[in-house]
Enzyme design. Structure first.
Site, PDB file in Angstrom:
ATOM      1  N   GLU A   1     -19.279  -2.929   0.500  1.00  0.00           N
ATOM      2  CA  GLU A   1     -18.537  -1.999   1.366  1.00  0.00           C
ATOM      3  C   GLU A   1     -18.884  -0.541   1.060  1.00  0.00           C
ATOM      4  OE1 GLU A   1     -14.333  -2.796   1.298  1.00  0.00           O
ATOM      5  OE2 GLU A   1     -13.856  -0.869   2.239  1.00  0.00           O
TER       6      GLU A   1
ATOM      7  N   HIS B   1     -11.259  -7.549  -5.587  1.00  0.00           N
ATOM      8  CA  HIS B   1     -11.589  -6.581  -4.535  1.00  0.00           C
ATOM      9  C   HIS B   1     -12.339  -5.390  -5.139  1.00  0.00           C
ATOM     10  CE1 HIS B   1     -10.373  -3.405  -1.516  1.00  0.00           C
ATOM     11  NE2 HIS B   1     -10.695  -4.393  -0.705  1.00  0.00           N
TER      12      HIS B   1
ATOM     13  N   CYS C   1     -11.037   2.588   6.876  1.00  0.00           N
ATOM     14  CA  CYS C   1     -11.108   3.221   5.561  1.00  0.00           C
ATOM     15  C   CYS C   1     -12.445   3.905   5.329  1.00  0.00           C
ATOM     16  CB  CYS C   1     -10.833   2.207   4.460  1.00  0.00           C
ATOM     17  SG  CYS C   1     -11.905   0.776   4.487  1.00  0.00           S
ATOM     18  N   CYS C   2     -13.541   3.280   5.802  1.00  0.00           N
ATOM     19  CA  CYS C   2     -14.852   3.772   5.388  1.00  0.00           C
ATOM     20  C   CYS C   2     -15.258   5.114   5.998  1.00  0.00           C
ATOM     21  CB  CYS C   2     -15.914   2.702   5.663  1.00  0.00           C
ATOM     22  SG  CYS C   2     -15.682   1.226   4.644  1.00  0.00           S
TER      23      CYS C   2
ATOM     24  N   HIS D   1       0.766  -1.256   0.000  1.00  0.00           N
ATOM     25  CA  HIS D   1       0.000   0.000   0.000  1.00  0.00           C
ATOM     26  C   HIS D   1       0.793   1.301   0.000  1.00  0.00           C
ATOM     27  CE1 HIS D   1      -3.042  -2.953   1.170  1.00  0.00           C
ATOM     28  NE2 HIS D   1      -3.962  -2.071   0.901  1.00  0.00           N
TER      29      HIS D   1
ATOM     30  N   GLU E   1     -13.352  -9.101   0.148  1.00  0.00           N
ATOM     31  CA  GLU E   1     -14.220  -7.916  -0.067  1.00  0.00           C
ATOM     32  C   GLU E   1     -14.470  -7.759  -1.556  1.00  0.00           C
ATOM     33  OE1 GLU E   1     -11.464  -5.143   1.752  1.00  0.00           O
ATOM     34  OE2 GLU E   1     -12.451  -5.341   3.687  1.00  0.00           O
TER      35      GLU E   1
END
Lengths: 650, 650
Positions: free
Chosen positions: B335, B267, B415-416, B135, B319
């Site tokens: 998500e 994903h 993250c959300c 990442h 996901e």
């Protein structure tokens, strides 16, 4: 038979075409194939290494242990299945092979009686240090079952004596006395096996040891935690977070003492194996608290958490129960072994209670989930038995990773194939239950069985084309008249049973679900039980959302399903109107000799083929479609395709 | 706004009660709360350590890196959300806090431009050695988005310059030239961010670098394998089998070059982030092959794999997407971040294509899955947005482990929440799309926006009570007459739109789903668009088995659902007859100001309460029940209970 010892049942041989066919399959295909597998001679299968482990432990070969930590149990289950085959029909070559295996097992036994190839070869200092995870007592239990069965089949004592030495060793190691380990197994099995060993040998210490293992379970502080700490926190398994099997006590039914447990929980196979032992012991001991626990937990399992196929254990995670009225069809687990274990539990409840409901569930599991575990040719097996499959979705959605669209040849964790084999081979022992007040006929299976009750020896000869036809004829075989009560099970699926004695109608005296006949029997007396088998719809409990608005079909003991091969894809579009006639038809091809079911159904296809969603959808086009249902046990014998047990009620 | 740079949109302020309320919530609750969370000052939440990581990397504090490997991105998303808030309304205190964070970020930047606290603190020698899993480029992308937004909001260049130095460093490290790494990120994000940085700075190298990252993706031999081998097979993650993220190329959309991909896979967030960048670049470059890929993959996603809520990614495993027409309701992933990403992808498709269908999907995701991600009080969040919940089943069935029955305060992988916050704060940028042939009005949101087209500066003032009411009034603000085409989106949910100009009916000229008005506009011109919002039933595609025989309700852009709080438990028993009137009613309590829906439905309760299964079930008792539906985005604001979007069609 698994865990059953009935001194009054002297001999049994099955002749019914259905079951003698299956037993021939086990004899001619399954057991030989499993022998090859145990010896790593199946080209396309994961190697088992199970026999090799014994060879190495016996000092006859060099090498390392390989396979699951409970690999030994595959050999034991194979031996047990062989024993049941030999009990029915002598087979010198098979018996010689089995004797060689038994010599090997005996040679692998340690001087102190200990016997487990994993620990002997890999970690001799770690014996009994990880009961929660390491299956030593589970493997011991399977060995005891094999030893008892082989002794009863052949009269040979070698394996039985190996078992007794091992059991004596276990008895010396475990218990509440000073210097003993206060542990109990992570995977129950040894309890029911010790009780079989007790009944075969009369050794009270084995019964006491079984009682100890059952009573100790779930006591605090938790043995699994104590031994985990003694190991310095080391865990055998490495998946799902290292020590989950230690932490999740309910997985092993160790969260509470058995008599305090309220719900069927955790690993389904562990649950039914434990309860089979507990019910056996509750009966032997006349233990009211254990009996209450068995009744309560049976009820929670069968009235809230059992699939219509008799499958239990609704989730892949931990191969375990979920909660009341949560039975997903497509992601079901419903392990074949759990079906076998349910039968073992049910059999012991029958012995204790003499209630036909236990036989209803036993029969349901037998004819549906257990039989479905094996292909019609005996060459492939399901571990998991879903009630709905959509192969195109299963390929991409990992929620279905544990579900296979077709049966597999063998498994790395090969518990199910030999378990199904030993169950089928021992089926005769599930047919009758000899209780003080009556001789119960629990299953209808053609064959001849001989009993000794009150000093009288007599036989019953069943003739039936069950499960395809509900007419059962039973002839009394004896040299002289005798008095006893016969109790013929009236299956829950049969609305209008009819009974004749020597061609005369007999009014039904029903007790606990059985037609009760208490009289003096004469040689040649003939009973004829007529169990009409109309195809029946089944509806589910209002809270079972996965079957809401749906029906399943059953005929006799067989649950049916739809397959894509007969009905096209998108089985979710099919509906069965309430007034549709359900017509039995003769099967052909792989279904030759079977009864299939046809009905005028509907295919409801929403209009508009392209858009994923549409506003104000017009009513679905419902066009009539002749539906064809096949017995659930026979599904997936024609390659990959959709399958569905529950379909929309019209 | 996330990834959007529209030089013709000069200024926008939202005044609609619905959205200005949400933006106030983001300003007053969400952003301050997230600031506390980033600083580990929320008592009951998992510590974030995100700011501390920067402090330590900047040498201002001692300590170790803690948190997810992409923890830096939470700070960037927070800064980006702050930028959008500051763009609308000055807030010196907030700006001061942001400036301090930016100073901290700048201080953590390494002399060569590199910026990532995980690698700087924990593994400086391992920079860029594990793109598949680690990442670094993802975090860079979020920083670039924040830098651009903060510059555009405040005119301050500090963070932008940090970003440019970092981008220059990346440009020096990656590419096909000699000595460069031929890698690309495991988690796309940097592509769309580089294009924003390109548009903010005019630096062509950033656009070329974005093109490199997109084109290089999926080439063989696989970079993820090459770097994995260079690392000696070491993997960062330790779950699901160690190196699954390296092996499963489709998870990262790296199994094939983008232009060869046929299906939305892997994903879901990675997919939409990648496609947002690809669509942006396809438009800038006029690249036909990339455009075709975007069209094809958009179609596969939206026409085969998208929930009716706009949610994507149907499974918890990875996901990720599943396959066409496999959208489980209760184990959905959907998500919140994937909803945000879908909007980003849709916005770029709108810029490229000017087709209203992209705005329909964008609006669907916005008003349903994205908004559902946050509680009405702005204090709790859903990561996962199921379409059916049964809390009593979720507690025991691990297939639902990823699904929560109520929103959570914060997440270890956070993250959300900041993604939802930045989306809401930047919503104004999704309202209009300025294209060569017309100025498109894609969303109806009250507020004022100013544009410059062909050298003319003009404004549009929208007034609407959308999404509760479909009347939209648009006033033209200008100092003089000007000519341009205005394109007003006609939402797919609206059957009978009506348009007036200065109180006169205008016949609709429909192009690509927009009402097209090409004329000379005078200051004060008034458009009135009437979009009637009857409650509508939605039906699903014939192959979507999880919605077979079921309907959902939608009013305007809002999808509705049933909750246990209004309708009792066992929502699976409820049905909506085809002729039931669907009545909008005013909500109260937590629903004050909202429109709810009522209808005369049925509760179908099978008779017989005890048995799990029964033969020949009588028809279910159907009793009438007034059903109450609430907007899906507002579910789970009254504690735990069942919820269901799809219910049986009567």
């Amino acid at each position: 038979m698994p865990g059953i010892q009935d001194p009054q049942l002297k001999q049994i041989a099955l002749t019914a075409p259905f079951w003698s066919g299956y037993q021939a399959l086990v004899r001619d295909v399954v057991v030989p194939y499993q022998w090859l597998a145990l010896n790593d001679r199946v080209p396309d299968a994961e190697p088992s290494h199970a026999i090799a482990n014994f060879r190495i432990a016996a000092g006859r070969e060099q090498g390392d242990f390989r396979g699951m930590i409970f690999q030994d149990s595959d050999v034991a289950k194979w031996l047990e299945a062989v024993a049941y085959l030999l009990a029915q029909q002598r087979d010198p070559a098979l018996e010689r092979t089995a004797d060689e295996v038994i010599d090997l097992v005996a040679a692998a036994q340690q001087p102190d009686g200990y016997l487990n190839t994993y620990f002997t070869l890999k970690a001799p200092a770690e014996r009994w240090s990880n009961l929660a995870e390491c299956h030593e007592l589970y493997c011991a239990g399977h060995l005891f079952e094999a030893g008892v069965a082989y002794f009863q089949a052949t009269g040979k004592r070698t394996l039985l004596e190996v078992c007794c030495r091992f059991a004596d060793h276990i008895d010396a190691v475990f218990g509440t006395g000073p210097g003993k380990l206060q542990g109990y197994p992570g995977h129950p099995e040894v309890e029911l096996a010790l009780l079989r060993l007790y009944e075969a040998t009369g050794e009270e210490r084995y019964r006491a040891l079984a009682r100890y293992f059952i009573d100790q379970r779930g006591s605090r502080p938790h043995w699994y935690d104590i031994e985990h700490e003694r190991r310095g926190g080391v865990s055998y398994w490495d998946n799902h977070g290292k020590d989950w099997m230690v932490r999740d006590k309910a997985y092993s039914q160790a969260h509470l003492p058995l008599v305090e447990q309220q719900h069927a929980t955790g690993h389904a196979v562990r649950f039914v194996y434990l309860l089979a032992g507990a019910a056996h012991l509750a009966r032997l001991d006349g233990d009211a608290a254990k009996r209450e626990a068995c009744l309560r937990l049976w009820h929670d399992m069968s009235a809230r958490q059992m699939y219509v196929t008799g499958g239990i254990g609704a989730q892949g995670w931990g191969e375990s129960f979920t909660s009341a009225y949560d039975l997903p069809n497509d992601s079901a687990y419903a392990e074949s072994c759990a079906g076998v274990g349910l039968m073992m539990f049910a059999k012991r409840m029958l012995q204790m209670e003499g209630e036909a409901g236990y036989a209803d569930a036993m029969e349901r599991a037998l004819y549906n989930v257990v039989l479905a575990g094996m292909s019609l040719d005996g060459k492939a097996f399901f571990y998991v038995n879903p009630l709905e499959t959509v192969p195109r979705a299963m390929a991409a959605n990992h929620a279905y990773d544990h579900v296979k669209p077709t049966r597999q040849r063998w498994f790395g964790c090969a518990c199910c194939p030999p378990n199904i084999a030993r169950l089928i081979a021992s089926l005769g022992h599930y047919v009758y239950t000899s209780r003080a007040e009556a001789l119960h006929v629990d299953l209808y299976v053609g064959g001849e069985a001989w009993f000794e009750r009150d000093g009288v020896r007599f036989g019953l000869r069943q003739r039936t084309d069950y499960p395809w036809d509900g007419r059962v004829e039973i002839e009394v075989l004896a040299e002289q008249a005798f008095s006893t009560a016969l109790a013929l099970r009236l299956p829950d699926w049969c609305g209008q049973p009819r009974l004749q004695l020597n061609d005369e109608d007999v009014p039904l005296q029903v007790r606990k679900g059985y037609a009760w006949l208490e009289r003096e029997w004469r040689p040649g007396d003939r009973l004829r039980l007529e169990l009409p088998m109309p195809v029946r719809r089944i509806g589910a409990h209002p809270r079972l959302r996965q079957a809401a608005g749906k029906v399943a079909l059953q005929r006799g003991p067989l649950v049916y399903c739809l397959e894509e091969a007969d009905n096209g894809a998108d089985l979710h579009q099919l509906a069965l109107p309430a007034d549709a006639a359900l017509v039995p038809v003769a099967g052909d091809g792989v279904f030759a000799g079977m009864t299939l079911v046809e009905a005028d159904g509907l295919r409801r296809e929403p209009q508009g083929r392209e858009a994923l969603y549409r506003y104000d959808p017009p009513p679905a086009r419902a066009r009539s479609q002749r539906l064809r249902f096949v017995p659930y046990f026979a599904w997936a014998n024609r390659g990959e395709g959709e399958m569905r047990v529950w379909l929309d009620a019209g």
